[in-house]
Scaffold this motif. Structure first.
Motif, mmCIF file in Angstrom:
data_model
loop_
_atom_site.group_PDB
_atom_site.id
_atom_site.type_symbol
_atom_site.label_atom_id
_atom_site.label_comp_id
_atom_site.label_asym_id
_atom_site.label_seq_id
_atom_site.Cartn_x
_atom_site.Cartn_y
_atom_site.Cartn_z
ATOM 1 N N GLY A 1 0.813 -1.212 0.000
ATOM 2 C CA GLY A 1 0.000 0.000 0.000
ATOM 3 C C GLY A 1 0.847 1.264 0.000
ATOM 4 N N SER A 2 1.894 1.281 0.811
ATOM 5 C CA SER A 2 2.753 2.467 0.846
ATOM 6 C C SER A 2 3.523 2.626 -0.454
ATOM 7 C CB SER A 2 3.712 2.419 2.039
ATOM 8 O OG SER A 2 4.638 1.364 1.896
ATOM 9 N N ALA A 3 3.919 1.514 -1.086
ATOM 10 C CA ALA A 3 4.604 1.595 -2.381
ATOM 11 C C ALA A 3 3.671 2.141 -3.452
ATOM 12 C CB ALA A 3 5.127 0.223 -2.790
ATOM 13 N N ALA A 4 2.411 1.749 -3.407
ATOM 14 C CA ALA A 4 1.442 2.271 -4.372
ATOM 15 C C ALA A 4 1.214 3.761 -4.161
ATOM 16 C CB ALA A 4 0.124 1.507 -4.257
ATOM 17 N N GLU A 5 1.175 4.195 -2.908
ATOM 18 C CA GLU A 5 1.010 5.616 -2.625
ATOM 19 C C GLU A 5 2.217 6.418 -3.111
ATOM 20 O OE1 GLU A 5 0.279 5.943 1.552
ATOM 21 O OE2 GLU A 5 -1.705 5.014 1.404
ATOM 22 N N GLU A 6 3.422 5.878 -2.907
ATOM 23 C CA GLU A 6 4.630 6.552 -3.378
ATOM 24 C C GLU A 6 4.639 6.649 -4.901
ATOM 25 O OE1 GLU A 6 8.086 4.653 -1.773
ATOM 26 O OE2 GLU A 6 7.407 4.926 0.287
ATOM 27 N N PHE A 7 4.183 5.596 -5.572
ATOM 28 C CA PHE A 7 4.115 5.617 -7.027
ATOM 29 C C PHE A 7 3.136 6.689 -7.495
ATOM 30 C CE2 PHE A 7 2.077 4.106 -10.971
ATOM 31 C CZ PHE A 7 3.178 4.165 -11.807
ATOM 32 N N ALA A 8 1.990 6.777 -6.848
ATOM 33 C CA ALA A 8 1.007 7.795 -7.216
ATOM 34 C C ALA A 8 1.561 9.199 -6.994
ATOM 35 C CB ALA A 8 -0.276 7.596 -6.410
ATOM 36 N N GLN A 9 2.304 9.401 -5.905
ATOM 37 C CA GLN A 9 2.922 10.704 -5.652
ATOM 38 C C GLN A 9 3.951 11.029 -6.725
ATOM 39 O OE1 GLN A 9 4.504 10.415 -1.710
ATOM 40 N NE2 GLN A 9 2.517 10.746 -0.714
ATOM 41 N N GLN A 10 4.715 10.015 -7.140
ATOM 42 C CA GLN A 10 5.719 10.210 -8.190
ATOM 43 C C GLN A 10 5.049 10.644 -9.487
ATOM 44 O OE1 GLN A 10 9.067 9.793 -7.677
ATOM 45 N NE2 GLN A 10 9.450 10.553 -9.720
ATOM 46 N N MET A 11 3.934 10.032 -9.827
ATOM 47 C CA MET A 11 3.229 10.389 -11.058
ATOM 48 C C MET A 11 2.610 11.787 -10.951
ATOM 49 S SD MET A 11 3.703 8.047 -13.267
ATOM 50 C CE MET A 11 5.295 7.551 -12.650
ATOM 51 N N ALA B 1 5.293 18.741 -12.993
ATOM 52 C CA ALA B 1 6.467 19.227 -13.719
ATOM 53 C C ALA B 1 6.158 19.407 -15.200
ATOM 54 C CB ALA B 1 7.632 18.261 -13.541
ATOM 55 N N ALA B 2 5.396 18.484 -15.781
ATOM 56 C CA ALA B 2 5.032 18.601 -17.192
ATOM 57 C C ALA B 2 4.146 19.813 -17.419
ATOM 58 C CB ALA B 2 4.333 17.328 -17.670
ATOM 59 N N THR B 3 3.192 20.030 -16.538
ATOM 60 C CA THR B 3 2.322 21.203 -16.645
ATOM 61 C C THR B 3 3.137 22.487 -16.471
ATOM 62 O OG1 THR B 3 0.476 19.922 -15.772
ATOM 63 C CG2 THR B 3 0.262 22.320 -15.722
ATOM 64 N N GLY B 4 4.050 22.468 -15.516
ATOM 65 C CA GLY B 4 4.908 23.627 -15.297
ATOM 66 C C GLY B 4 5.799 23.930 -16.486
ATOM 67 N N HIS C 1 15.777 21.302 -16.944
ATOM 68 C CA HIS C 1 16.548 20.333 -16.152
ATOM 69 C C HIS C 1 15.633 19.596 -15.170
ATOM 70 C CE1 HIS C 1 19.228 18.329 -13.559
ATOM 71 N NE2 HIS C 1 19.936 19.325 -13.084
ATOM 72 N N HIS C 2 14.768 20.315 -14.482
ATOM 73 C CA HIS C 2 13.838 19.693 -13.526
ATOM 74 C C HIS C 2 12.873 18.756 -14.246
ATOM 75 C CE1 HIS C 2 11.374 19.173 -9.990
ATOM 76 N NE2 HIS C 2 10.309 19.598 -10.643
ATOM 77 N N LEU C 3 12.408 19.168 -15.422
ATOM 78 C CA LEU C 3 11.488 18.319 -16.184
ATOM 79 C C LEU C 3 12.150 17.014 -16.593
ATOM 80 C CD1 LEU C 3 8.771 17.871 -17.613
ATOM 81 C CD2 LEU C 3 9.760 19.030 -19.603
ATOM 82 N N VAL C 4 13.373 17.089 -17.103
ATOM 83 C CA VAL C 4 14.086 15.879 -17.530
ATOM 84 C C VAL C 4 14.352 14.961 -16.345
ATOM 85 C CG1 VAL C 4 16.256 15.029 -18.503
ATOM 86 C CG2 VAL C 4 15.088 16.956 -19.566
ATOM 87 N N GLN C 5 14.734 15.543 -15.212
ATOM 88 C CA GLN C 5 14.969 14.740 -14.011
ATOM 89 C C GLN C 5 13.682 14.049 -13.556
ATOM 90 O OE1 GLN C 5 16.445 16.975 -10.697
ATOM 91 N NE2 GLN C 5 16.739 15.166 -9.415
ATOM 92 N N THR C 6 12.574 14.753 -13.582
ATOM 93 C CA THR C 6 11.292 14.186 -13.170
ATOM 94 C C THR C 6 10.850 13.092 -14.135
ATOM 95 O OG1 THR C 6 10.698 16.324 -12.232
ATOM 96 C CG2 THR C 6 8.924 14.746 -12.529
ATOM 97 N N ILE C 7 11.082 13.289 -15.429
ATOM 98 C CA ILE C 7 10.736 12.258 -16.419
ATOM 99 C C ILE C 7 11.547 10.995 -16.174
ATOM 100 C CG2 ILE C 7 10.907 11.645 -18.865
ATOM 101 C CD1 ILE C 7 10.118 14.539 -19.498
ATOM 102 N N ALA C 8 12.834 11.135 -15.886
ATOM 103 C CA ALA C 8 13.685 9.965 -15.627
ATOM 104 C C ALA C 8 13.224 9.216 -14.382
ATOM 105 C CB ALA C 8 15.134 10.407 -15.477
ATOM 106 N N GLU C 9 12.858 9.952 -13.337
ATOM 107 C CA GLU C 9 12.369 9.310 -12.114
ATOM 108 C C GLU C 9 11.039 8.602 -12.362
ATOM 109 O OE1 GLU C 9 12.214 12.492 -9.314
ATOM 110 O OE2 GLU C 9 14.377 12.522 -9.006
ATOM 111 N N ALA C 10 10.160 9.237 -13.126
ATOM 112 C CA ALA C 10 8.864 8.626 -13.431
ATOM 113 C C ALA C 10 9.041 7.377 -14.288
ATOM 114 C CB ALA C 10 7.966 9.625 -14.139
#
Length: 96
Positions: free
Chosen positions: A33-43, A49-52, A61-70
């Protein structure tokens, strides 16, 4: 020789493994459950970041980093899902 007292003691010690307490969720369920919540927060962070980036509020740079993490999070979730499906299919193939 096994006495009835030893057998009863062994049974009472093994009982939680056979029928765990139904009142509280197990640690594994809580971790899932906590892993699913973390995944939802990541998305959600990726969406923000994409909207921003589209509105000019987030740097490239922030967008590319966020895309790699996602992407890493998505690959992890897909790998776990594939393992669960594979295990389920293996159980279905077991003879009864």
């Amino acid at each position: 020789m096994v006495s009835s007292l030893n057998a009863a003691s062994a049974y009472s010690m093994a009982r939680p493994a056979i029928a765990p307490d139904q009142g509280s969720p197990s640690a594994t369920v809580q971790r899932i459950g906590s892993a699913a919540e973390e995944f939802a927060q990541q998305m959600q962070q990726f969406d923000a970041a994409a909207t921003g980036a589209m509105t000019g509020g987030t740097g490239t740079h922030h967008l590319v980093q966020t895309i790699a993490e996602a992407q890493l999070a998505m690959e992890t979730v897909v790998t776990i899902r594939n393992k669960v499906v594979e295990a389920y299919q293996e159980i279905l193939r077991m003879p009864v």
